[in-house]
Design a protein around this motif. Structure first.
Motif, mmCIF file in Angstrom:
data_model
loop_
_atom_site.group_PDB
_atom_site.id
_atom_site.type_symbol
_atom_site.label_atom_id
_atom_site.label_comp_id
_atom_site.label_asym_id
_atom_site.label_seq_id
_atom_site.Cartn_x
_atom_site.Cartn_y
_atom_site.Cartn_z
ATOM 1 N N SER A 29 0.804 -1.222 0.000
ATOM 2 C CA SER A 29 0.000 0.000 0.000
ATOM 3 C C SER A 29 0.839 1.276 0.000
ATOM 4 O O SER A 29 0.286 2.372 -0.130
ATOM 5 C CB SER A 29 -0.955 0.008 1.198
ATOM 6 O OG SER A 29 -0.252 0.085 2.415
ATOM 7 N N VAL A 33 -1.298 1.089 -6.186
ATOM 8 C CA VAL A 33 -1.633 -0.277 -5.777
ATOM 9 C C VAL A 33 -3.036 -0.669 -6.235
ATOM 10 O O VAL A 33 -3.276 -1.821 -6.649
ATOM 11 C CB VAL A 33 -1.475 -0.453 -4.249
ATOM 12 C CG1 VAL A 33 -2.387 0.477 -3.474
ATOM 13 C CG2 VAL A 33 -1.724 -1.903 -3.835
ATOM 14 N N THR A 34 -3.982 0.265 -6.232
ATOM 15 C CA THR A 34 -5.337 -0.050 -6.689
ATOM 16 C C THR A 34 -5.333 -0.380 -8.173
ATOM 17 O O THR A 34 -6.066 -1.283 -8.623
ATOM 18 C CB THR A 34 -6.290 1.127 -6.408
ATOM 19 O OG1 THR A 34 -6.256 1.417 -5.005
ATOM 20 C CG2 THR A 34 -7.720 0.785 -6.803
ATOM 21 N N THR A 82 -0.952 -7.355 3.484
ATOM 22 C CA THR A 82 -0.682 -5.994 3.936
ATOM 23 C C THR A 82 -0.536 -5.954 5.451
ATOM 24 O O THR A 82 -1.077 -6.806 6.154
ATOM 25 C CB THR A 82 -1.824 -5.049 3.496
ATOM 26 O OG1 THR A 82 -1.616 -3.748 4.060
ATOM 27 C CG2 THR A 82 -3.186 -5.551 3.946
ATOM 28 N N LYS A 100 -3.041 1.168 6.043
ATOM 29 C CA LYS A 100 -3.905 1.951 5.153
ATOM 30 C C LYS A 100 -5.187 1.204 4.778
ATOM 31 O O LYS A 100 -5.949 1.652 3.935
ATOM 32 C CB LYS A 100 -3.161 2.311 3.865
ATOM 33 C CG LYS A 100 -2.166 3.448 3.999
ATOM 34 C CD LYS A 100 -1.657 3.852 2.618
ATOM 35 C CE LYS A 100 -0.757 5.070 2.704
ATOM 36 N NZ LYS A 100 -0.271 5.477 1.358
ATOM 37 N N LEU A 101 -5.431 0.078 5.408
ATOM 38 C CA LEU A 101 -6.528 -0.775 4.984
ATOM 39 C C LEU A 101 -7.877 -0.079 5.095
ATOM 40 O O LEU A 101 -8.682 -0.106 4.151
ATOM 41 C CB LEU A 101 -6.532 -2.065 5.807
ATOM 42 C CG LEU A 101 -7.577 -3.112 5.415
ATOM 43 C CD1 LEU A 101 -7.367 -3.582 3.979
ATOM 44 C CD2 LEU A 101 -7.532 -4.299 6.370
ATOM 45 N N LEU A 126 -8.362 2.419 2.240
ATOM 46 C CA LEU A 126 -8.268 2.002 0.842
ATOM 47 C C LEU A 126 -9.099 0.774 0.482
ATOM 48 O O LEU A 126 -9.282 0.491 -0.710
ATOM 49 C CB LEU A 126 -6.796 1.718 0.488
ATOM 50 C CG LEU A 126 -5.833 2.907 0.550
ATOM 51 C CD1 LEU A 126 -4.413 2.455 0.220
ATOM 52 C CD2 LEU A 126 -6.264 4.006 -0.412
ATOM 53 N N TRP A 153 -10.099 -0.962 -3.176
ATOM 54 C CA TRP A 153 -9.531 -2.250 -3.568
ATOM 55 C C TRP A 153 -10.628 -3.240 -3.949
ATOM 56 O O TRP A 153 -10.499 -3.960 -4.952
ATOM 57 C CB TRP A 153 -8.693 -2.823 -2.432
ATOM 58 C CG TRP A 153 -7.443 -2.053 -2.132
ATOM 59 C CD1 TRP A 153 -6.933 -0.997 -2.840
ATOM 60 C CD2 TRP A 153 -6.539 -2.269 -1.038
ATOM 61 N NE1 TRP A 153 -5.784 -0.543 -2.264
ATOM 62 C CE2 TRP A 153 -5.509 -1.300 -1.157
ATOM 63 C CE3 TRP A 153 -6.512 -3.166 0.012
ATOM 64 C CZ2 TRP A 153 -4.450 -1.238 -0.245
ATOM 65 C CZ3 TRP A 153 -5.469 -3.107 0.919
ATOM 66 C CH2 TRP A 153 -4.439 -2.146 0.781
#
Length: 329
Positions: A76, A81-82, A101, A105-106, A109, A113
């Protein structure tokens, strides 16, 4: 979903339908078993660009790869990354897209994702105790990571939690994790600490075998779950009274490598036939926009002939792996 026999197979009869794709070796955590002094940048080329990543995924998909796991370092930290997730999800033949991960940042984001096509999150949580978590990772905000986990579950993503077994774990924390999965539909996988080039002393002082935990699970009514076609190396257990599952990854166990179904690409474009193998085989010269991919396909097929039957961790040989951030484990 149609059954497809991967063209990627080695001389030991193993087929490879699972690619672990590192997109960066940068990590913002300072886990004591991996990067206790934090990430140290070294001179070298930039990580694979999105167009190169697309070529890599396309080639593996043509050769029968059906699962892509995006790893780091910490994936991330890459702004795109997306986009990497979207490329993987939209590649013909790819059926499963996952990410590993540390979760910092989960929460911010994970909605993006999921919309891009992500199906599974593997989240590193080495302790459910906030202070011990900070002691291990150098990061304070366990609550933020757990909030991201809950959001991933709300979105319908499959969630797995990775916890590295360290000395003192079994006595202090196994019960807490078991209580947690009683009502939390996640798979917690306990991973034996593996020796790396940078951490031989830490390994000798902290290595815990998974076998004792396995016996405790069996004695408590847990039963082993059959492995799926594209599953990783975990031996998973389930219990009728628990919403979640428990997994064990025991690389020092007998015949651990016999079921290997995964290959690794480093963030610099090197094929690693084993996490604890050699320096890797550089594929980047083949990742040119004018190439149709056939040269890369042939190179992958040829290099599989060099894969050894097993790692040599039992002999203290860690290969070229200095720390896990190099290849995402």
């Amino acid at each position: 979903m149609t059954h497809f026999e991967p063209a990627l197979r080695d001389r030991h009869g193993r087929r490879f339908s699972y690619l672990r794709l590192s997109i960066t070796d940068v990590c913002n955590f300072r886990c004591n078993y991996c990067l206790p002094d934090g990430y140290q940048k070294t001179a070298g080329p930039e990580p694979l660009q999105l167009a190169e990543i697309e070529q890599v995924i396309g080639s593996f998909a043509r050769l029968g790869t059906r699962k892509i796991r995006i790893t780091g370092g910490e994936p991330s930290v890459r702004r795109d990354v997306t986009d990497v997730i979207r490329v993987a999800a939209n590649t013909p033949g790819i059926e499963q897209v996952a990410i590993t991960t540390n979760g910092y940042k989960l929460a911010a984001l994970v909605d993006d994702w999921a919309a891009a096509g992500l199906q599974q999150v593997n989240l590193s949580i080495d302790s459910l105790d906030a202070q011990r978590f900070e002691d291990i990772t150098g990061y304070k905000h366990l609550d933020r990571i757990l909030a991201g986990l809950d959001r991933a579950l709300e979105l319908g993503l499959k969630v797995k939690v990775n916890a590295v077994l360290l000395k003192g774990f079994q006595q202090n924390e196994l019960g807490e994790f078991l209580d947690w999965v009683k009502h939390k539909p996640v798979a917690v996988r306990f991973i034996e600490l593996m020796q790396t080039g940078d951490q031989p002393v830490f390994f000798s002082e902290n290595h815990v075998r998974a076998e004792a935990i396995r016996q405790q699970l069996i004695d408590s009514g847990w039963s082993e779950k059959a492995r799926g076609l594209h599953d990783g190396p975990a031996q998973e257990f389930e219990h009728p009274q628990y919403a979640g599952r428990i997994g064990l990854i025991a690389p020092y166990s007998k015949d651990f490598c016999s079921s290997c179904n995964r290959l690794r690409i480093s963030s610099m474009g090197k094929l690693h036939l084993c996490l604890f193998g050699d320096q890797g085989h550089d594929l980047r010269p083949l990742l040119q926009s004018q190439n149709d991919g056939s040269q890369l396909d042939q190179a992958l097929l040829s290099l599989l002939g060099m894969k050894t039957e097993t790692h040599y961790l039992h002999d203290g040989d860690t290969g070229a792996t200095r720390h896990f951030a190099m290849l995402g484990g």
